[in-house]
Motif scaffolding. Structure first.
Motif, PDB file in Angstrom:
ATOM      1  N   SER A   1      -0.839  -2.331  -6.368  1.00 27.22           N
ATOM      2  CA  SER A   1      -2.218  -2.801  -6.218  1.00 27.22           C
ATOM      3  C   SER A   1      -2.336  -4.317  -6.297  1.00 27.22           C
ATOM      4  O   SER A   1      -3.256  -4.899  -5.730  1.00 27.22           O
ATOM      5  CB  SER A   1      -3.108  -2.161  -7.294  1.00 27.22           C
TER       6      SER A   1
ATOM      7  N   LYS B   1       0.833  -1.210   0.000  1.00 29.34           N
ATOM      8  CA  LYS B   1       0.000   0.000   0.000  1.00 29.34           C
ATOM      9  C   LYS B   1       0.861   1.251   0.000  1.00 29.34           C
ATOM     10  O   LYS B   1       0.581   2.217  -0.711  1.00 29.34           O
ATOM     11  CB  LYS B   1      -0.923  -0.014   1.225  1.00 29.34           C
TER      12      LYS B   1
ATOM     13  N   LYS C   1       2.178   1.785  -3.326  1.00 28.38           N
ATOM     14  CA  LYS C   1       1.118   1.893  -4.321  1.00 28.38           C
ATOM     15  C   LYS C   1       1.150   0.728  -5.312  1.00 28.38           C
ATOM     16  O   LYS C   1       0.948   0.898  -6.510  1.00 28.38           O
ATOM     17  CB  LYS C   1       1.197   3.227  -5.056  1.00 28.38           C
TER      18      LYS C   1
END
Length: 485
Positions: free
Chosen positions: A343, A338, A341
């Motif tokens: 996913s 997270k 970033k």
């Protein structure tokens, strides 16, 4: 430019030849040109050495190696340059010293009684054990009396000296001395089944077992033997004495750090791991190499370092999931993913890019006081157990009198993080420090193996502000520029 370089080299050779000629002329008189005068006349310390992973080699960032670092430091202490004269074997390097072609030999030379009559040895640099090596699957002799045919060693080598001594106790012992092959080439012939046995120093055996995992050690021929620099035996002390002062001025801790830099991880990976890596290089890595290279270029890293981390984490398996829930090639936690970033942790491209960004950030936040490549190994430990625990173990290292800037000292304290007596004194508490120790050693070994397999240079140049003109450490798996995060 080439003409200029050639002219400079010619002038140096001419100056050296003139110095030798003058020495020969004056040696019949009462005057003699001392060794230091020869060095100063040449403007360089001329060192006979060999290409070897234990001594000197050209790495991705330039010249490197255990004895190269020491020789370069000695030349700097004298205020002169360093000129290397390559020999095929340590014996040839000794010949260069004896006939005046080099001021000293820094060539992995093992001290033996015979050699001590021919050259003058300085302070021991390290110790090695001569070992009888054979190929896995063949019979292993229990001692020298049971060595059969097919034993080959380099001519006039330390190994030949050991065997000659053993022959007095075992008259049936026979061997062949090869005038053309060095120890590493003979180890390769043993691995390929071309010869049955050879004798090699333990450090070289350990390194080559990573690349030829079928090599096995039958037994040690003797106890530990000294490796040292060699000087002419009949010349004055003007160079020998400063060399001993230079080496004596290096603390045992400094030498230990240097030994660790080159030899501290060489026995980390076993036979099965080495074979598995070689297989996966062919079957798995081709699918992801381009992504590793692209990530390395974006974050100024060596792609082989990223690949080594990915291999240690998952064996390059994008579907890998650990019992603790980390996923993907680079085994990112959900929280780290997270933050980065990412996913989809199981997407190879996202995982590799995320892992590259993360290790780059860890390297950049290691304090500036930590030199390369130690900061890389500390960052790897942080990748494994968290940066907070690295802060803790560095503080414990300081408290216990160690150098928190050096991986060899920090590594020695990692296991304290599992002991309540120590981890209760830290901010971040318990950590499996022994796992981090193994993790860093494995990544270092996999990195070395990938460098050996591919041999290509880093994909982007080193940052100008961090790249020394004469590298004094092993190939740096980084190209340092500005922090990414």
């Amino acid at each position: 430019m080439r003409d200029f370089v050639a002219r400079v080299r010619w002038l140096r050779v001419a100056a050296w030849s003139a110095a030798l000629a003058l020495y020969g002329l004056l040696s019949t008189c009462s005057l003699r040109i001392g060794m230091m005068e020869q060095v100063q006349a040449l403007g360089a310390l001329r060192v006979a050495t060999i290409n070897s992973p234990t001594t000197y080699y050209e790495g991705p960032a330039g010249p490197t190696g255990f004895e190269y670092d020491l020789a370069h430091g000695f030349a700097e202490s004298l205020g002169v340059g360093l000129e290397l004269v390559l020999a095929a074997t340590p014996t040839e390097a000794l010949d260069m010293v004896r006939n005046g072609r080099a001021h000293l030999a820094a060539a992995g030379v093992v001290v033996t009684p015979r050699r001590s009559k021919e050259v003058r040895f300085g302070r021991p640099l390290l110790k090695v054990v001569p070992q009888l090596v054979y190929r896995m699957g063949r019979s292993s002799p229990a001692d020298a009396s049971r060595i059969g045919e097919g034993l080959v060693v380099p001519a006039r080598s330390a190994a030949a000296d050991y065997l000659a001594n053993l022959q007095s106790q075992h008259p049936g012992l026979v061997w062949t001395e090869s005038p053309d092959l060095d120890t590493e080439e003979l180890l390769l012939q043993v691995a390929n089944g071309e010869i049955t046995y050879t004798v090699a120093p333990s450090d070289l055996v350990a390194i080559n077992k990573r690349y030829y995992p079928q090599l096995r050690v039958a037994f040690d021929l003797t106890g530990a033997q000294d490796v040292a620099w060699a000087f002419p035996i009949a010349i004055d002390n003007s160079l020998f004495t400063p060399a001993q002062h230079y080496l004596s001025g290096l603390s045992e801790r400094e030498l230990a750090q240097l030994r660790d830099r080159y030899f501290g991880h060489i026995e980390q990976v076993d036979y099965l791991s080495a074979v598995t890596l070689a297989t996966h290089v062919d079957t798995r890595l081709p699918r992801y190499r381009e992504v590793f290279e692209r990530a390395a270029q974006e974050f100024d890293l060596d792609w082989r370092l990223l690949a080594a981390i990915g291999y240690q984490e998952s064996h390059w398996d994008p579907a890998a999931v650990s019992p603790t829930g980390v996923k993907g090639i680079m085994q990112l936690t959900l929280q780290t993913a997270k933050f980065l970033k990412v996913s989809d942790r199981e997407d190879p491209t996202q995982s590799i890019m995320g892992g590259a960004r993360y290790i780059r950030r860890l390297i950049d936040i290691i304090p500036d006081e930590v030199p390369h490549p130690d900061r890389v190994w500390l960052a790897l430990a942080a990748y494994n157990m968290g940066y907070g625990h690295v802060i803790d173990v560095r503080e414990l290292t300081r408290r216990r009198g160690g150098d928190s800037r050096r991986w060899v000292d920090v590594r020695a304290n990692l296991r304290l993080l599992t002991q309540p007596r120590w981890h209760q004194q830290t901010k971040h508490g318990y950590a499996r420090g022994h796992e981090a120790e193994t993790y860093v050693g494995n990544v270092r070994t996999y990195y070395d193996m990938l460098v050996y397999i591919f041999g290509d240079a880093p994909t982007s140049p080193a940052g100008e502000s961090d790249a020394p003109a004469q590298p004094e450490v092993q190939p740096d798996p980084l190209n340092i520029r500005t922090p990414v995060l």
